[in-house]
Write a protein that holds these residues in place. Sequence first.
Motif, short mmCIF file in Angstrom:
data_model
loop_
_atom_site.label_atom_id
_atom_site.label_comp_id
_atom_site.label_asym_id
_atom_site.label_seq_id
_atom_site.Cartn_x
_atom_site.Cartn_y
_atom_site.Cartn_z
N GLU A 213 8.04 8.78 1.23
CA GLU A 213 7.30 8.05 2.25
C GLU A 213 7.36 8.71 3.63
N GLY B 142 -7.44 5.47 -0.22
CA GLY B 142 -6.89 5.60 -1.56
C GLY B 142 -5.89 6.73 -1.66
N GLN B 143 -5.59 7.16 -2.87
CA GLN B 143 -4.63 8.23 -3.11
C GLN B 143 -5.33 9.55 -3.33
N GLN B 144 -4.74 10.61 -2.80
CA GLN B 144 -5.26 11.96 -3.03
C GLN B 144 -4.12 12.82 -3.55
N ARG B 145 -4.43 13.63 -4.55
CA ARG B 145 -3.47 14.57 -5.11
C ARG B 145 -4.05 15.97 -5.03
N VAL C 78 -1.46 7.11 6.87
CA VAL C 78 -1.33 8.14 5.83
C VAL C 78 0.14 8.49 5.64
N ALA D 298 2.92 10.63 2.89
CA ALA D 298 3.07 11.59 1.80
C ALA D 298 4.33 11.27 1.00
N ARG D 299 4.25 11.50 -0.32
CA ARG D 299 5.42 11.28 -1.17
C ARG D 299 5.28 12.16 -2.41
N VAL E 283 1.60 13.28 -3.41
CA VAL E 283 0.55 12.27 -3.28
C VAL E 283 0.40 11.92 -1.81
N LEU E 284 -0.84 11.81 -1.34
CA LEU E 284 -1.12 11.28 0.00
C LEU E 284 -1.74 9.90 -0.17
N ASP E 285 -1.09 8.90 0.37
CA ASP E 285 -1.61 7.54 0.36
C ASP E 285 -2.29 7.26 1.70
N SER E 286 -3.53 6.84 1.66
CA SER E 286 -4.28 6.53 2.88
C SER E 286 -5.14 5.31 2.65
#
Length: 281
Positions: free
Chosen positions: A37, A64-67, A82, A84-85, A58-61
Amino acid sequence: MQTFRHGAAVWGVACPQRPSRVAGLSMAGFRVGDLHELRMVPHPSVTLLLEFGAGAPVLDSASGQQRGCVVAGPGLGSGGAVRARGQNVACVQVRLSPVIARAILGASPAELDGAVVPLGDLWGREASRIRERLGDAPSWQDRFALTDALLARRYEAGPPVDPEVARAWHRIVGSRGLTRIDGLAAEVGWSRKRLWSRFRSQLGLPPKHAAKLVRFDHAAHRLAAGESAARVAADTGYADQSHLHRDVRAFTGSTPATVAGEPFLAVDDLAWPGRGATAGP
């Protein structure tokens, strides 16, 4: 590769031994076993995240999620939206001055519309090829050389921004966000309407917001260096400490005290010595 420790987190951080052949471009390499996180703090550059290897960042924004490999315009993470994890994360992070970003991306940062976008949407198969080549490279310096060669080639082939737009951006950055925005049009010899329109369409944000973002970035790094909010507010052009607090809240969704401890900022002195990414060509 150097080691960065922040609380229980341990990151490997690599820096290029040579500057990029493209002014306004800088990069750093990261390897993190357990990325938990990480809040992305807004920065006045276009961000490329080129991941490789077996990890799954993974980027949570809000969208939605982007990989995988992604790109985002200036101000990535505004509002604290945003994070990152991931496990076993390995990536090259590239910061592009908005002045050079259009040529390298093949699209204006304005077309990103504030979202985190898969790099493949802009580059097609070239995005997957650079990921594979980064994974096959034997060292971080080889990865930096591969990345720089690709981005330099794209920059040389891409369309430049208007000189007047570039000049306005450099005035904003050179003043650390304190230049008089109303006077920029007169300085470059354009009408206000024309400059505002071209600046927004070519760099991805209007001049006033660009100045606020540059000023915030300077203030945030001083907070991270341990300076008091009152001192930072007085020295960086805020009307008072409450004004600084409102700006920090708008950009990060948190308080100056929380921002001062963000690892995203704490690692900068190691990963981005000199922090010249926003200077541009």
